[in-house]
Design a protein around this motif. Structure first.
Motif, short mmCIF file in Angstrom:
data_model
loop_
_atom_site.label_atom_id
_atom_site.label_comp_id
_atom_site.label_asym_id
_atom_site.label_seq_id
_atom_site.Cartn_x
_atom_site.Cartn_y
_atom_site.Cartn_z
N TYR A 193 10.37 34.03 -24.59
CA TYR A 193 10.32 33.11 -23.21
C TYR A 193 9.02 32.38 -23.46
CZ TYR A 193 13.59 36.61 -21.43
OH TYR A 193 14.56 37.45 -21.03
N SER A 194 9.14 31.37 -22.63
CA SER A 194 8.07 30.32 -22.32
C SER A 194 7.75 30.37 -21.05
CB SER A 194 8.53 28.96 -23.12
OG SER A 194 9.64 28.38 -22.32
N VAL A 195 6.56 30.15 -20.62
CA VAL A 195 5.95 30.02 -19.21
C VAL A 195 5.83 28.75 -18.97
CG1 VAL A 195 4.01 30.80 -17.85
CG2 VAL A 195 5.08 32.50 -19.46
N VAL A 196 6.17 28.25 -17.65
CA VAL A 196 5.92 26.92 -17.16
C VAL A 196 5.25 27.19 -15.70
CG1 VAL A 196 7.01 24.99 -15.98
CG2 VAL A 196 7.90 25.79 -18.15
N ASN A 197 4.16 26.77 -15.56
CA ASN A 197 3.39 26.68 -14.29
C ASN A 197 3.70 25.45 -13.33
OD1 ASN A 197 1.61 26.93 -12.36
ND2 ASN A 197 0.08 28.01 -13.60
N ALA A 198 4.54 25.75 -12.46
CA ALA A 198 4.73 24.73 -11.50
C ALA A 198 4.08 24.83 -9.99
CB ALA A 198 6.40 24.59 -11.28
N GLY A 199 2.78 25.46 -10.29
CA GLY A 199 2.03 25.62 -9.01
C GLY A 199 1.31 24.29 -8.54
N LEU A 200 1.31 24.36 -7.32
CA LEU A 200 0.50 22.93 -6.59
C LEU A 200 -0.41 23.48 -5.69
CD1 LEU A 200 0.86 19.70 -6.73
CD2 LEU A 200 2.68 20.05 -5.04
N SER A 201 -1.62 23.17 -5.69
CA SER A 201 -2.79 23.51 -4.60
C SER A 201 -2.29 22.72 -3.30
CB SER A 201 -3.97 23.02 -5.17
OG SER A 201 -4.46 23.88 -6.17
N GLY A 202 -2.46 23.90 -2.26
CA GLY A 202 -2.07 23.24 -0.80
C GLY A 202 -0.57 23.32 -0.54
N GLU A 203 0.23 23.67 -1.26
CA GLU A 203 1.56 23.85 -1.07
C GLU A 203 1.74 24.70 -0.03
OE1 GLU A 203 3.95 21.78 -1.42
OE2 GLU A 203 5.06 22.28 -3.31
N THR A 204 2.93 24.39 0.81
CA THR A 204 3.54 25.15 1.93
C THR A 204 4.82 25.31 1.46
OG1 THR A 204 4.04 23.46 3.00
CG2 THR A 204 1.94 24.19 3.61
N THR A 205 5.76 26.32 2.40
CA THR A 205 7.03 26.51 2.02
C THR A 205 7.89 25.11 2.15
OG1 THR A 205 7.55 27.25 4.05
CG2 THR A 205 7.07 28.81 2.40
N ALA A 206 7.42 24.25 3.30
CA ALA A 206 8.24 23.11 3.48
C ALA A 206 7.91 22.14 2.14
CB ALA A 206 7.50 22.20 4.64
N LEU A 216 6.92 31.48 11.81
CA LEU A 216 7.22 32.31 10.68
C LEU A 216 8.96 32.25 10.48
CD1 LEU A 216 5.41 35.61 11.06
CD2 LEU A 216 4.90 33.40 9.51
N ALA A 217 9.51 31.84 11.54
CA ALA A 217 11.09 31.45 11.37
C ALA A 217 11.27 30.07 10.53
CB ALA A 217 11.56 30.89 12.77
N ASP A 218 10.16 29.24 10.40
CA ASP A 218 10.25 27.95 9.49
C ASP A 218 10.15 28.55 8.11
OD1 ASP A 218 11.15 26.44 11.46
OD2 ASP A 218 9.13 25.47 12.05
N THR A 219 9.00 29.47 7.99
CA THR A 219 8.75 29.84 6.87
C THR A 219 10.03 30.71 6.11
OG1 THR A 219 6.45 30.03 7.33
CG2 THR A 219 7.10 31.48 5.46
N ARG A 220 10.64 31.48 6.99
CA ARG A 220 11.82 32.21 6.37
C ARG A 220 12.74 31.26 6.11
NH1 ARG A 220 11.60 35.14 10.28
NH2 ARG A 220 10.69 37.05 9.66
N LYS A 221 13.01 30.27 6.65
CA LYS A 221 14.35 29.61 6.44
C LYS A 221 13.76 28.54 4.98
CE LYS A 221 15.78 28.51 11.28
NZ LYS A 221 15.90 27.72 12.56
N ASN A 222 12.65 28.09 5.00
CA ASN A 222 12.12 27.47 3.79
C ASN A 222 12.08 28.10 2.59
OD1 ASN A 222 11.58 25.10 5.37
ND2 ASN A 222 9.66 25.61 5.60
#
Length: 239
Positions: A94-107, A139-145
């Protein structure tokens, strides 16, 4: 990204967190750069996957905010890269890919997921929601996202195993909100038959020596503990 303290978190740490929220907003626009940490034996980046570069290895995609991106530490010290080292040591393909983005929200995660998922992945590790909670977003938006992200991954890569990282927030917004926030990860995991990491920052959140001066982002030593927590859940998934 900033979050996740436990019930034993000192009041001073919580106060510092609240101050940081007002001045940083869980990751400023100047820190929104994508970190492409990978294992030592494979240098595939998230950009490489989007460009369609073929790989003989299964891809493990870490999709999150500054915790995943490794804010404040070297890319090789962030927990996704440490997972890559463990994979190499175990001789797994397996290879690992980091798609993290600082400040990211679920939206934000919802808006870029189709672009990121241009190639199939074997395992998708979803670490988002903490910034929503710290900002007190509905949290309804977080859940939907989060559900929309899960649905897109299932559509783009039907065979992928999805691992959801559970998070917690301090109770400054209210006990009801805090309790519902903590529970939504378990609910989504059960609803979608996902593999759940109960609390990503177990043994790290709220412990000063394992966090940077902001009291939120793990130090290299903290990332090692996070990597062990993730590896305990992830290792049985890899074949």
């Amino acid at each position: 990204m900033k979050f996740c303290l436990n019930r034993q978190t000192p009041y001073s740490v919580i106060s510092g967190l609240l101050l940081l929220l007002t001045v940083w907003g869980c990751g400023s626009s100047t820190t929104k750069t994508e970190s492409n940490s990978v294992s030592n034996s494979d240098t595939t980046s998230s950009a490489g996957i989007k460009a369609g570069i073929p790989s003989k290895k299964g891809v493990i995609l870490f999709y999150g905010n500054s915790l995943t991106a490794g804010y404040g530490v070297e890319p090789a010290q962030a927990f996704p890269a440490l997972i890559g080292q463990k994979i190499d040591s175990a001789g797994l393909k397996y290879s690992v890919v980091n798609a993290g983005l600082s400040g990211e929200t679920t939206a934000g995660g919802k808006s870029r997921i189709s672009w990121v998922m241009r190639q199939p992945v074997a395992v998708f590790v979803l670490e988002l929601g903490g910034n929503d909670g710290l900002r007190g977003l509905p949290l309804a938006d977080t859940r939907k996202n989060l559900q929309a992200i899960i649905d897109t991954v299932r559509q783009k890569s039907p065979q992928a195993t999805i691992v959801l990282a559970g998070m917690q927030i301090p109770p400054n917004i209210g006990t009801s909100y805090t309790r519902e926030f903590r529970g939504l990860f378990k609910e989504l995991a059960e609803k979608n038959k996902l593999i759940l990491i109960p609390f990503l920052l177990e043994g790290v959140g709220g412990i000063a020596k394992l966090n940077q001066p902001d009291g939120i982002h793990p130090t290299p030593a903290g990332h090692k503990i996070v990597a062990n927590t993730v590896w305990t859940i992830l290792r049985p998934v890899l074949k």
